[in-house]
Design an enzyme around this catalytic site. Structure first.
Site, mmCIF file in Angstrom:
data_model
loop_
_atom_site.group_PDB
_atom_site.id
_atom_site.type_symbol
_atom_site.label_atom_id
_atom_site.label_comp_id
_atom_site.label_asym_id
_atom_site.label_seq_id
_atom_site.Cartn_x
_atom_site.Cartn_y
_atom_site.Cartn_z
ATOM 1 N N THR A 38 0.873 -1.238 -0.040
ATOM 2 C CA THR A 38 0.031 -0.153 0.108
ATOM 3 C C THR A 38 0.841 1.286 0.062
ATOM 4 O OG1 THR A 38 -1.459 -1.321 1.235
ATOM 5 C CG2 THR A 38 -1.881 1.137 1.227
ATOM 6 N N VAL A 39 1.596 1.432 0.972
ATOM 7 C CA VAL A 39 2.453 2.812 1.097
ATOM 8 C C VAL A 39 3.485 2.739 0.127
ATOM 9 C CG1 VAL A 39 3.876 4.084 2.609
ATOM 10 C CG2 VAL A 39 1.838 2.639 3.725
ATOM 11 N N VAL A 45 3.350 8.276 11.997
ATOM 12 C CA VAL A 45 2.664 8.797 12.891
ATOM 13 C C VAL A 45 1.644 9.708 12.010
ATOM 14 C CG1 VAL A 45 1.966 10.059 15.090
ATOM 15 C CG2 VAL A 45 4.325 8.713 14.784
ATOM 16 N N LYS A 68 2.292 4.711 18.045
ATOM 17 C CA LYS A 68 2.276 6.134 17.535
ATOM 18 C C LYS A 68 2.479 7.224 18.709
ATOM 19 C CE LYS A 68 -0.352 4.861 13.438
ATOM 20 N NZ LYS A 68 -1.571 4.801 13.030
HETATM 21 P P1 NDP Z 1 1.584 -3.955 2.687
HETATM 22 O O1 NDP Z 1 1.605 -5.283 3.376
HETATM 23 O O2 NDP Z 1 0.702 -3.396 2.018
HETATM 24 O O3 NDP Z 1 3.269 -4.007 2.030
HETATM 25 C C1 NDP Z 1 4.379 -4.486 2.683
HETATM 26 C C2 NDP Z 1 4.814 -5.171 1.475
HETATM 27 O O4 NDP Z 1 6.260 -5.890 1.525
HETATM 28 C C3 NDP Z 1 4.143 -6.404 0.764
HETATM 29 O O5 NDP Z 1 3.967 -6.359 -0.523
HETATM 30 C C4 NDP Z 1 4.983 -7.845 1.382
HETATM 31 O O6 NDP Z 1 4.927 -8.676 0.531
HETATM 32 C C5 NDP Z 1 6.406 -6.995 1.302
HETATM 33 N N1 NDP Z 1 7.511 -7.772 2.051
HETATM 34 C C6 NDP Z 1 7.328 -8.233 3.121
HETATM 35 N N2 NDP Z 1 8.340 -8.887 3.478
HETATM 36 C C7 NDP Z 1 9.185 -8.569 2.816
HETATM 37 C C8 NDP Z 1 10.724 -8.758 2.670
HETATM 38 N N3 NDP Z 1 11.398 -9.601 3.462
HETATM 39 N N4 NDP Z 1 11.273 -8.475 1.266
HETATM 40 C C9 NDP Z 1 10.692 -7.740 0.474
HETATM 41 N N5 NDP Z 1 9.318 -7.670 0.541
HETATM 42 C C10 NDP Z 1 8.727 -8.003 1.659
HETATM 43 O O7 NDP Z 1 2.118 -2.986 4.188
HETATM 44 P P2 NDP Z 1 1.780 -1.461 4.067
HETATM 45 O O8 NDP Z 1 2.194 -0.916 2.911
HETATM 46 O O9 NDP Z 1 0.401 -1.241 4.604
HETATM 47 O O10 NDP Z 1 2.545 -0.970 5.384
HETATM 48 C C11 NDP Z 1 3.990 -0.942 5.086
HETATM 49 C C12 NDP Z 1 4.500 0.037 6.585
HETATM 50 O O11 NDP Z 1 3.967 1.157 6.546
HETATM 51 C C13 NDP Z 1 4.254 -0.803 7.691
HETATM 52 O O12 NDP Z 1 5.166 -0.299 8.502
HETATM 53 C C14 NDP Z 1 2.841 0.110 8.132
HETATM 54 O O13 NDP Z 1 2.692 0.122 9.698
HETATM 55 C C15 NDP Z 1 3.219 1.386 7.797
HETATM 56 N N6 NDP Z 1 2.131 2.305 7.370
HETATM 57 C C16 NDP Z 1 1.257 1.817 6.728
HETATM 58 C C17 NDP Z 1 0.166 2.605 6.482
HETATM 59 C C18 NDP Z 1 -1.074 2.246 5.601
HETATM 60 O O14 NDP Z 1 -1.994 3.104 5.431
HETATM 61 N N7 NDP Z 1 -1.178 1.192 5.276
HETATM 62 C C19 NDP Z 1 -0.025 4.041 7.182
HETATM 63 C C20 NDP Z 1 1.297 4.392 7.761
HETATM 64 C C21 NDP Z 1 2.194 3.506 8.169
HETATM 65 P P3 NDP Z 1 3.813 -9.829 1.072
HETATM 66 O O15 NDP Z 1 2.483 -9.236 1.119
HETATM 67 O O16 NDP Z 1 4.112 -10.842 0.170
HETATM 68 O O17 NDP Z 1 4.144 -10.362 2.539
HETATM 69 N N1 HSE Z 2 -3.325 0.929 10.452
HETATM 70 C C1 HSE Z 2 -2.889 2.115 10.572
HETATM 71 C C2 HSE Z 2 -4.243 2.953 10.794
HETATM 72 C C3 HSE Z 2 -2.263 2.613 9.304
HETATM 73 O O1 HSE Z 2 -5.094 2.551 10.600
HETATM 74 O O2 HSE Z 2 -4.000 4.106 11.297
HETATM 75 C C4 HSE Z 2 -1.883 3.971 9.654
HETATM 76 O O3 HSE Z 2 -0.682 4.052 10.446
#
Ligand code: NDP
Ligand code: HSE
Length: 439
Positions: A13-14, A134, A207
């Site tokens: 996602t991010v 955060v 956070k």
């Molecule tokens: P996602 O699960 O959407 O994306 C993470 C990606 O990393 C997946 O494609 C996953 O693959 C891949 N991955 C996992 N392990 C590995 C590895 N060892 N090597 C390479 N790729 C890997 O997560 P988000 O984007 O939602 O979140 C990412 C970070 O951002 C987290 O720390 C989250 O807390 C933070 N965050 C998220 C927000 C949100 O709105 N979603 C907002 C703010 C912060 P697979 O799916 O196959 O495991």
């Molecule tokens: N899971 C978190 C939320 C993502 O719902 O706020 C953003 O950090």
């Protein structure tokens, strides 16, 4: 001007949002940063997803081996968007050891291992930037760390988990069941990989732990945070709160008090007239009270691909501007200089002062209310308001809702234990904290 080279770990996602925004706004961002910021390599376990994110951009290396990017001498900044504290921790520490700057959205990693990570970064003279960790797209780290730097921060209270705010608002407006609304939040990419972190307040605690550290100049102290989520919240409490002029919100709160710092996450009643009580859906809002500025409120999208990508890119621009500066003259990771952090204790929850909402079911007979009032008085708890709900037809039991004035948590614990021990009390007393958030 030579570009700065970025390696992106995680194209979920991010990661996807970050890539898209950087590609779309590249020239404007370069004008701000002073040079182009170019993602030259991306890694994801799911190569298909990575290819989709990168699209037709010819010069981006795609790999499923994230460590190969961390070890690539051509990469200046590693962006960690994988999540969790297993592989992500190894990757961040290795990137630091390799002399690379790190940008991460990973609040779990920093709340739990931040002290080790910031110390390593300090030693290597590299930056670990975490605006996206955060409140998603809201630049709250920048605001507290830099914008409010003149202030002695008094307290921070925020709606800092989009998933739970989305669940609370949608349940209230549509009456849809919890599980359905959670499934929506997951599909929209708001929820953590393990959504119990959202629902049980753990994500908000990660956070508020980071905000607390930068507000008060302490190390990160996640293990001391008091954490309650929304899974035990009953629909009737949401309704009764509304009737009394309040909204229930999951709040992260950190406050400077005489005995130290409060650090807590729990659902709380907030007066419906406060702006923050009207923050709905995935939106986040953070109230910061400083001694000079007074109360300030920051509002925006707390989760989702592009809002969070916006914060990641803000950090990339900051690192691009600052990476040539002498490390001694950069903004410290935790706002205060590393040698000036203080181990201010976290106040135990029993000593925290709060007003309360109490809901009890009692047998509807004379003297019951007097017994409850006596127990509250014995524990130095003063009643602010009281409502008795008419028993349903043929039912000999009624709900009583009490709002109290401020008291210590240990007094309310003691009173609740005695009220639950009365023969006329049916079941458990529901207790929710009430935060006036008055400035
Ligand atoms: P996602 O699960 O959407 O994306 C993470 C990606 O990393 C997946 O494609 C996953 O693959 C891949 N991955 C996992 N392990 C590995 C590895 N060892 N090597 C390479 N790729 C890997 O997560 P988000 O984007 O939602 O979140 C990412 C970070 O951002 C987290 O720390 C989250 O807390 C933070 N965050 C998220 C927000 C949100 O709105 N979603 C907002 C703010 C912060 P697979 O799916 O196959 O495991
Ligand atoms: N899971 C978190 C939320 C993502 O719902 O706020 C953003 O950090």
């Amino acid at each position: 001007m030579n570009p700065i080279h970025v390696g992106l770990l995680g194209t979920g996602t991010v990661g996807g949002g970050t890539f898209a925004v950087l590609a779309r706004n590249a020239s404007e961002i370069a004008r701000r940063a002073g040079r182009p910021i170019v993602i030259t390599a991306v890694a994801d376990k799911n190569l298909e997803r990575a290819r989709e994110v990168v699209g037709k951009m010819p010069d981006v290396r795609i790999t499923d081996d994230a460590m190969s990017i961390v070890d690539d001498p051509a990469i200046d900044i590693v962006v960690e968007l994988i999540g969790g504290y297993g592989f992500a921790k190894d990757a961040v520490l290795k990137a630091i050891a390799n002399g690379k700057h790190v940008v991460t959205a990973n609040k779990a990693l920093l709340a739990v291992h931040g002290n080790e990570i910031f110390a390593a970064a300090q030693q290597q003279g590299v930056i670990v930037a975490f605006e996206a960790a955060v409140a998603g797209g809201i630049p709250i780290i920048k605001a507290v760390r830099e914008g409010l730097t003149a202030n002695r921060i008094e307290w921070i209270a925020g709606i800092i988990n989009g998933t739970t705010n989305y669940i609370l608002s949608t349940m209230r407006d549509s009456g849809r069941p919890f599980a359905d609304v959670l499934a929506d939040a997951q599909a929209l990419g708001y929820a953590e990989a393990d959504p119990t972190w959202d629902i049980e307040g753990v994500d908000a605690a990660h956070k508020i732990t980071l905000l607390s550290a930068i507000a008060f100049g302490t190390p990160v102290q996640f293990e001391q945070a008091h954490i309650e989520g929304i899974s035990q919240l009953a629909a009737e409490d949401i309704r009764y709160a509304e009737e009394l002029g309040y909204r229930i919100k999951l709040l992260g709160i950190t406050k400077r008090v005489a005995g130290g710092i409060e650090l807590r996450v729990h659902p709380a009643l907030v007066p419906a007239k406060r702006l923050i009580a009207n923050v709905e859906g995935v939106m986040n809002a953070v109230l910061v009270k400083g001694d000079a500025v007074g109360a300030t409120l920051y509002y925006g999208r707390g989760a989702g691909a592009e809002p969070t990508g916006s914060a990641v890119i803000a950090d990339l621009v900051d690192v691009t501007r600052l990476h040539t500066a002498d490390p001694e003259h950069r903004v410290p990771h935790l706002a205060f200089r590393a040698d000036q952090l203080e181990n201010t204790p976290i106040v135990p929850m029993a000593e925290v002062e709060s007003a309360y909402y109490l809901r009890l079911r009692v047998q509807d007979k004379p003297g019951v209310l007097a017994d409850v009032a006596r127990i509250l008085a014995d524990n130095a708890i003063s009643i602010d308001a009281m409502v008795q709900k008419e028993p349903a037809e043929g039912e000999g039991e009624a709900d009583i809702i009490l709002l109290t004035h401020l008291t210590r948590e240990k007094n309310s614990d003691a009173a609740i234990a005695r009220i639950e021990g009365l023969a006329t009390t049916v079941g458990k007393v529901t207790r929710l904290r009430l935060e006036s958030l008055a400035s």
